[in-house]
Design an enzyme around this catalytic site. Structure first.
Site, PDB file in Angstrom:
ATOM      1  N   GLN A   1       8.364  29.995  71.417  1.00 25.42           N
ATOM      2  CA  GLN A   1       7.907  30.435  72.520  1.00 25.42           C
ATOM      3  C   GLN A   1       8.217  29.011  73.507  1.00 25.42           C
ATOM      4  O   GLN A   1       8.364  28.087  73.276  1.00 25.42           O
ATOM      5  CB  GLN A   1       6.528  30.954  72.789  1.00 25.42           C
ATOM      6  CG  GLN A   1       6.495  32.041  71.713  1.00 25.42           C
ATOM      7  CD  GLN A   1       5.228  32.768  72.236  1.00 25.42           C
ATOM      8  OE1 GLN A   1       4.196  32.981  71.752  1.00 25.42           O
ATOM      9  NE2 GLN A   1       5.343  33.680  73.360  1.00 25.42           N
ATOM     10  N   HIS A   2       8.579  29.500  74.905  1.00 29.67           N
ATOM     11  CA  HIS A   2       8.635  28.556  76.042  1.00 29.67           C
ATOM     12  C   HIS A   2       9.856  27.655  76.200  1.00 29.67           C
ATOM     13  O   HIS A   2      10.349  27.345  77.130  1.00 29.67           O
ATOM     14  CB  HIS A   2       7.436  27.595  76.124  1.00 29.67           C
ATOM     15  CG  HIS A   2       6.141  27.992  76.054  1.00 29.67           C
ATOM     16  ND1 HIS A   2       5.833  29.225  76.590  1.00 29.67           N
ATOM     17  CD2 HIS A   2       4.734  27.388  75.294  1.00 29.67           C
ATOM     18  CE1 HIS A   2       4.283  29.421  76.398  1.00 29.67           C
ATOM     19  NE2 HIS A   2       4.090  28.382  75.751  1.00 29.67           N
TER      20      HIS A   2
ATOM     21  N   ASP B   1       6.740  33.924  68.672  1.00 32.69           N
ATOM     22  CA  ASP B   1       6.594  33.727  67.157  1.00 32.69           C
ATOM     23  C   ASP B   1       4.822  33.908  66.904  1.00 32.69           C
ATOM     24  O   ASP B   1       4.638  34.253  65.838  1.00 32.69           O
ATOM     25  CB  ASP B   1       7.013  32.157  66.710  1.00 32.69           C
ATOM     26  CG  ASP B   1       6.448  30.815  67.432  1.00 32.69           C
ATOM     27  OD1 ASP B   1       5.928  31.161  68.726  1.00 32.69           O
ATOM     28  OD2 ASP B   1       6.946  29.964  67.109  1.00 32.69           O
TER      29      ASP B   1
END
Length: 467
Positions: A72-73, A224
Site C-alpha cells: 500500500q501507499h 496487502d
C-alpha cells in the site's frame, strides 16, 4: 471425479511477488510460486511487472479468476503515454516528510482526521505528489495519472485498456479519498499537486475489474493489509499484527476512527467494512538486525532471548532503525540504553531487541483501544510471528491471548478469495485459518516497568517529537 474450479491470488509485496492457485470451493492452496523484488525505497515499476509475469500471473494456466493485492501507499506516476515518468516511490521512503508536514499545517491535523480519517505522513501518495510538484516540477508537468501498485498491475493484466480501477482499501490510503462515503477529494488532490490528475475508479469488494483476453475474470484487488485480514478470516475484536518489512496492527470493524494524533488511520477493508490500522516502518528488520549484530540465526536469537531475565536486566532498545512513522520520527535512529557491566550480555541484548518490537506492538494496540476499538485477541502473522519469544512477550505486555496461524501467504490467499467472489458473485465461505495460542504469564510484574522504561526513554531522547 471432476477437477476443482481454481482461482488465483497475487501478492506483490515490498520484498517479492507471490502467486498461488486455490480451490475456489474450499480455499485449499494448490500451488505457490514467488520471485524477489529489488531492494530500495524507489523502484522502476517494470521490475514489479517482470516478477508478476515471472511467477505466472499473466499466463494464468488453469484458473478461472484472479485478483491482485499489493503493497500500500507506494506511488506510480504515469505520463501521457501511460508509462511511468519517474521511479515509483515506496511507502517507506522518507523524502516527502517535509511535504507531509506542510499539508498537516495547511489544513490542520483535526481537519485531516475528521475529513479523511488519516493525517499525512511521507508514506501517503498525497505527500509524494506535493514533493514531486515542489522538487521536480518538470517531471511533475508530465504526470497525467497517479496509481498504486495493485491498480497498475491489475490494469496491465487487462491490457492497459480503459481507465485503471482500484478498491476501497487502497483508495483509503492515498490521502485524497475518504472512506466515510465522500469518495475522492479533488480539492485535496489539487492542493497537493497544483492541478487535477486522473485517478482510478473505485470498485466494490466483489466487483470485477474486467476479463483478460484469455477469458479469466479479474477481481477488484486490494491492499496487502486488507488482503491478509480477508485471507485469515479475521473476526471483530481480533487485532492482526503483521510483522514483515514494516509492522502494522489492524482490525476489521464497522467503526469510523477519528484519531487526531494520526497514529490510527481510518482505512477500508476488502469486504465492505473498515480496517483501522497503525503502521510503523520497523518490523522484522529489528530482529534481523539484532541477529546480524550478534552473528546469530533468527532461531538462535529467539532461543537466546528466552535464556536471560525477562526485563533484559534494564536494557532498553528503541527500535527506530529506519526512522519511524508511528510515532512520527522520520530522522530518528535506534538507541540502546541502560548498559552496565552486568546487563551487557548476549542474552540481554537479544531480549532487548524482542522487547523493543513487542513494546511497539503494545503501543499500537493501545492506540487502537484509545480510538474506541475493543480488542479481545491478538494474532501475529508475517515473518516475525515465528519468534516464540516475541509471541510470549506480546502476550505478557498486552495482557491478551496471542495467536498465530500456520505459515501461509495470507495476502495472496485473501486476493484469491476476492477472485472467487468476483467469479461466482457470492462471498466464499472458506474456513478461517486455525490458530495456535499462548496466554499471558500469570506472574509478569516486570511488564509495567519495561513499558514505562521504553516510554520514558523515548520521551527523554525525542521529547516533543513524540506525537
Amino acid at each position: 471425479m471432476p477437477r476443482p474450479l481454481l482461482v488465483a491470488g497475487v501478492d506483490s509485496s515490498t520484498q517479492s511477488c507471490k502467486y498461488i492457485t486455490v480451490n475456489a470451493a474450499t480455499g485449499e492452496i494448490r500451488t505457490s510460486t514467488a520471485l524477489p523484488h529489488p531492494d530500495g525505497t524507489a523502484v522502476d515499476p517494470k521490475a514489479w511487472w517482470d516478477a508478476f509475469t515471472g511467477v505466472g500471473a499473466t499466463a494464468l494456466g488453469g484458473v478461472k479468476a484472479v485478483s491482485v493485492s499489493a503493497q500500500q501507499h507506494s506511488t506510480i506516476f504515469l505520463g501521457a503515454n501511460e508509462e511511468p515518468v519517474n521511479e515509483a516511490i515506496l511507502w517507506n521512503d522518507q523524502r516527502a516528510t517535509s511535504s507531509a508536514l506542510e499539508l498537516r499545517r495547511e489544513f490542520g491535523p483535526d481537519w485531516w482526521a475528521r475529513e479523511l480519517g488519516m493525517i499525512p505522513t511521507a508514506a501517503h501518495p498525497v505527500s509524494k505528489l506535493r514533493w514531486l510538484a515542489r522538487t521536480a516540477p518538470e517531471t511533475a508537468d508530465r504526470v497525467q495519472r497517479v496509481v498504486i501498485p495493485h491498480d497498475w498491475l491489475t490494469w496491465r493484466l487487462l491490457g492497459a485498456q480503459g481507465d485503471p480501477t482500484t478498491d476501497r482499501s487502497d483508495a483509503s490510503g492515498t490521502g485524497y479519498w475518504a472512506s466515510t462515503g465522500a469518495g475522492y477529494r479533488t480539492d485535496i488532490l489539487e492542493a497537493a499537486f497544483g492541478r487535477q490528475l486522473s485517478v482510478p475508479r473505485v470498485l466494490g469488494p466483489g466487483e470485477r475489474a474486467g476479463v483478460t483476453s484469455g477469458g479469466v475474470v479479474v477481481g477488484a484487488g486490494c491492499g496487502d493489509n486488507a488482503a491478509s485480514a480477508f485471507g485469515l478470516g479475521t473476526v471483530q475484536g481480533e487485532a492482526v499484527v503483521s510483522i514483515g518489512t514494516s509492522m502494522t496492527v489492524s482490525m476489521v470493524d464497522t467503526l469510523h476512527v477519528v484519531d487526531v494524533t494520526g497514529h490510527v488511520a481510518d482505512m477500508a477493508d476488502a469486504a465492505g467494512a473498515q480496517l483501522p490500522i497503525v503502521a510503523t516502518l520497523n518490523g522484522a528488520r529489528i530482529l534481523n538486525s539484532a541477529a546480524h549484530m550478534l552473528s546469530l540465526s533468527l532461531g538462535e536469537l529467539d532461543e537466546l532471548a528466552s535464556q536471560g531475565p525477562p526485563d533484559a536486566q534494564g536494557l532498553c532498545f528503541l527500535p527506530y532503525l529506519d526512522g519511524e512513522r508511528t510515532p512520527l520520527l522520520p530522522a530518528s535512529q535506534g538507541a540502546l540504553i541502560g548498559l552496565t557491566r552486568f546487563s551487557m550480555t548476549p542474552q540481554n541484548l537479544a531480549r532487548a531487541a524482542i522487547l523493543g518490537l513487542a513494546c511497539a506492538i503494545a503501543d499500537a494496540i493501545d492506540d487502537l483501544s484509545r480510538a474506541g476499538l475493543v480488542i479481545e485477541i491478538v494474532t501475529l502473522v508475517g515473518g516475525g510471528s515465528r519468534s516464540a519469544a516475541l509471541r510470549q512477550a506480546v502476550a505478557d505486555l498486552t495482557g491478551r491471548t496471542v495467536g498465530w496461524p500456520e505459515s501461509r501467504e495470507y495476502a495472496a490467499l485473501g486476493a484469491a478469495r476476492q477472485a472467487a467472489w468476483a467469479l461466482t458473485g457470492e462471498l466464499p465461505d472458506w474456513p478461517p485459518a486455525k490458530r495456535q495460542a499462548v496466554d499471558p504469564a500469570e506472574r509478569a510484574e516486570w511488564t509495567t516497568e519495561v513499558r514505562e522504561r521504553h516510554r520514558n526513554t523515548a520521551a527523554v531522547l525525542y521529547g516533543a517529537e513524540l506525537t
